[in-house]
Design an enzyme around this catalytic site. Structure first.
Site, mmCIF file in Angstrom:
data_model
loop_
_atom_site.group_PDB
_atom_site.id
_atom_site.type_symbol
_atom_site.label_atom_id
_atom_site.label_comp_id
_atom_site.label_asym_id
_atom_site.label_seq_id
_atom_site.Cartn_x
_atom_site.Cartn_y
_atom_site.Cartn_z
ATOM 1 N N GLU A 148 0.663 -1.196 -0.275
ATOM 2 C CA GLU A 148 -0.064 0.004 0.384
ATOM 3 C C GLU A 148 0.657 1.114 0.218
ATOM 4 O OE1 GLU A 148 -2.841 -0.248 2.995
ATOM 5 O OE2 GLU A 148 -4.034 -1.403 2.060
ATOM 6 N N GLU A 316 -6.781 -8.146 0.004
ATOM 7 C CA GLU A 316 -7.024 -8.168 1.899
ATOM 8 C C GLU A 316 -8.183 -7.586 2.335
ATOM 9 O OE1 GLU A 316 -4.281 -5.147 3.794
ATOM 10 O OE2 GLU A 316 -2.541 -6.250 3.140
ATOM 11 N N PHE A 366 -5.080 -6.454 17.135
ATOM 12 C CA PHE A 366 -6.710 -6.718 17.822
ATOM 13 C C PHE A 366 -7.187 -6.709 16.486
ATOM 14 C CE2 PHE A 366 -6.067 -5.622 22.158
ATOM 15 C CZ PHE A 366 -6.080 -7.087 22.628
#
Ligand code: GLA
Length: 672
Positions: A148, A316, A366
């Protein structure tokens, strides 16, 4: 090509975050899930080159051998999105500088300046070392260059490179001064050395300056990509090479322009909405990706002709949580499958995820993963296994989406619509695209995306949401399309300015007013909470205009207020075609109704006219063969008239398929 084989399934795999004993379990779980492609080493620079020129490849050797032994192919990353601490310490001048002149420090990722020679050299050195060692490793399917390309910089290296770029673009200072309208506020440049990047300044900056900087920076990042690509290509021409795109401004580049430089358009997508908006965002992202892939295919010599399938890949996505402002939303059971199939339905050659295994630490500890913190005995991993099975059952699906409607998209218009000094800060380019796409999606129309100048054969309706910058060629392209019988729907803020962001004179939208048979004499930007009423019962927001007609008919008028009884939506029959103009942001219901009317007038039908509201239908076709994807986004059972064989259950369907709440079916349709 990755896209020659079975549908790709897998994601980012970061073995450097785990002790070696976990790797064997990883490969066993990948086999269980049907994972067949992983990106390896995307942020592993400091583990691959712990000190300048000292390489530690032993762990990567082992990982690649293990993956190869398990039948998992590898997209080997170049780790250049995250230089190691030693690099930043040795080259403080390669740390990026903000528009305010603040030099950033090491501590995250993407903290480098892509215009700085020290960074580019170091990136090429690690790329060379990887290519030398692995270009012929049997596990390799290809290269995932960088990650990216999402940085920007205002350092002195960048300023020098910008000046060089400007000399090529404008030739001489007179042309630059003209393009940037530097007669305004005494900005006339008499020496190239006077020009810097558009750093923070006292008051409103120059729009031409801002726009050229964005173009330059897109080209600079592209050069950083292509020099790695060329090196990798030379090491083994057989391997697929790409980098991952992201929508919005996260990756601040012109993706369509980049599309001709990648072997495969690879896109990351993370919806931000948690309700049905997530599915709408997914559909738009996939339609954009397909547009870029087609765009590349049209322009690359020897590639499929217009209308042919152009491969792309969802590189992704999130297995579980949707990240919203300040909290994460846990995806409901089945939603990972539906999102993945929505991409495959639109041409993605598989479904890839960030990330394979959730880490114990680090900034994204997370972020969801195919193997979550709870481990493989979890709902997410069971859904991971089920998705792998579903993708295997879809291996025969091929061909492209059939669409007779296309949105015209232009990155530079999006950049220019962020400039300060516009009549309103409310219009948001991506939001304008999304509103038009959502209206089409909700009615069930298949939609392609194009950039100005792309072939238009086969399209019955083109929609131009806020295409702010239109050059003479694009205006001519649209005129030719309508003259030839095409239907065109243009919204406010299209064609207002030329390619240098200079306002076109004579009434807005200057580039299109003859084609539209109407022009706006004045803008009436609205407050965020305000609405204008329309005489068909609808409302408009964000924007309104005083329109004057020069041949167009009024379709909908404003009612009440200063614009009472004046045209809001117009239609102009030109040559064999029709040009519509919409001068306000219609509410979603009115927008949908208008696009439905325009599409029907253009002879366009929906993908599956009998599909109930909330069931998404997408058809892929390859010659006489076709596959109908049906995705039930509602929480109740739905029946859809259709026939064929449901590939996911291997069940023949005679007249109608029943979809469970949140359920999916992919029918191989009967031929003819
Ligand atoms: C991007 C990056 C990944 C990861 C995800 C998290 O797509 O490429 O490395 O940070 O976002 O959403």
């Amino acid at each position: 090509m990755w896209t020659d084989g079975p549908l790709c399934y897998g994601g980012d795999y970061n073995p450097e975050q785990w002790p070696a004993q976990v790797w064997s379990e990883d490969v066993a779980l990948m086999r269980q899930a049907g994972v067949n492609l992983v990106t390896v080493g995307v942020f592993a620079w400091s583990r691959l080159e712990p000190a300048p020129g000292r390489y530690t490849f032993d762990w990567l050797d082992q990982v690649l051998d293990l993956l190869h032994g398990g039948g998992v192919r590898v997209a080997l990353a170049t780790p250049t999105a995250s230089p190691p601490p030693w690099f930043s310490l040795a080259h403080p001048g390669a740390l990026p500088v903000t528009a305010d002149g603040i030099r950033l420090h090491h501590g995250s990722r993407d903290t480098y300046c892509a215009a700085t020679p020290a960074y580019r050299d170091a990136a090429l050195r690690i790329t060379t070392a990887l290519a030398d060692r692995y270009a012929h490793h049997p596990a390799l399917a290809g290269w995932h260059v960088h990650n990216e390309y999402g940085t920007t910089c205002h350092c002195e290296h960048t300023a020098r490179a910008f000046r060089r770029w400007l000399t090529t673009r404008h030739g001489d200072l007179a042309a630059l001064n003209d393009a940037w309208v530097t007669s305004f506020w005494s900005q006339h440049y008499s020496d190239w050395a006077q020009i810097s990047t558009p750093r923070a300044t006292q008051y409103l900056p120059n729009p031409g300056h801002l726009l050229d900087f964005r173009r330059f920076w897109s080209d600079t990042l592209l050069a950083a990509y292509t020099e790695q690509r060329d090196l990798l290509r030379a090491a083994n021409p057989a391997l697929t090479i790409t980098t991952n795109y992201v929508l919005g401004d996260w990756v601040p580049v012109d993706h369509a322009r980049w599309a001709t430089e990648v072997d495969l358009v690879a896109v990351d997508h993370y919806p931000s909405a948690v309700d049905g908006g997530a599915e709408e965002q997914t559909a738009l992202a996939a339609d954009l990706a397909r547009g870029w892939a087609r765009h590349a295919a049209h322009r690359r010599p020897g590639s499929p002709p217009a209308g042919g399938a152009a491969a792309w890949l969802l590189m992704e996505s999130a297995p579980n949580q949707i990240h919203t402002a300040g909290r994460m939303h846990t995806k409901e059971p089945g939603r990972m499958l539906r999102h993945s199939l929505a991409h495959v339905a639109r041409g993605s050659h598989g479904a890839m995820f960030f990330q394979w295994r959730a880490p114990v630490g680090g900034a994204e500890r997370f972020h969801s993963a195919l193997v979550p913190h709870a481990g493989p005995d979890s709902r997410v991993f069971r859904e991971t296994v089920a998705l792998g099975a579903a993708l295997r059952q879809l291996s025969e699906v091929r061909g492209s989406v059939e669409a007779a409607v296309a949105l015209v998209v232009d990155a530079a218009s999006g950049w220019a619509l962020r400039h300060p000094g516009l009549p309103s800060a409310l219009p948001d380019y991506h939001d304008e695209l999304a509103a038009a796409h959502r209206a089409l999606w909700r009615s069930g129309y298949a939609c392609d995306t194009l950039t100005p100048g792309d072939p238009v054969d086969g399209y019955r309706l083109l929609v131009l949401p806020a295409l702010y910058l239109i050059d003479d060629d694009a205006a001519e392209w649209l005129r030719g399309y309508v003259d030839g019988g095409g239907h065109l729907l243009v919204t406010y803020l299209s064609g207002v300015a030329d390619e240098h962001a200079r306002v076109r004179l004579g009434g807005y939208p200057g580039a299109l007013r003859e084609l539209l048979g109407a022009y706006a004499e004045e803008f009436h930007p609205l407050d965020a909470a305000d609405q204008v009423r329309l005489d068909d019962g609808g409302t408009g927001r964000i924007w309104a205009e005083t329109l004057r007609l020069t041949g167009a008919d009024t379709v909908v008028s404003y009612t009440g207020g200063v614009l009472d009884a004046m045209p809001a939506v117009t239609r102009h029959r030109v040559g064999a075609g029709t040009a519509w103009y919409v001068s306000t942001r219609l509410d979603d219901t009115s927008y949908r109704r208008l696009l439905d009317t325009a599409a029907r007038a253009a002879g366009v039908t929906t993908v599956c006219p009998d599909a109930p509201e909330g069931v998404e239908a997408v058809r892929r076709r390859d010659g006489a063969a076709s596959w109908l994807f049906l995705l039930n986004h509602t929480d109740h059972e739905q029946r859809v008239p259709a026939s064929g064989v449901d590939l996911l259950t291997a069940t023949p369907i005679e007249r109608a398929v029943t979809l469970a709440p949140g359920g999916v079916a992919v029918l191989r349709e009967h031929k003819g």
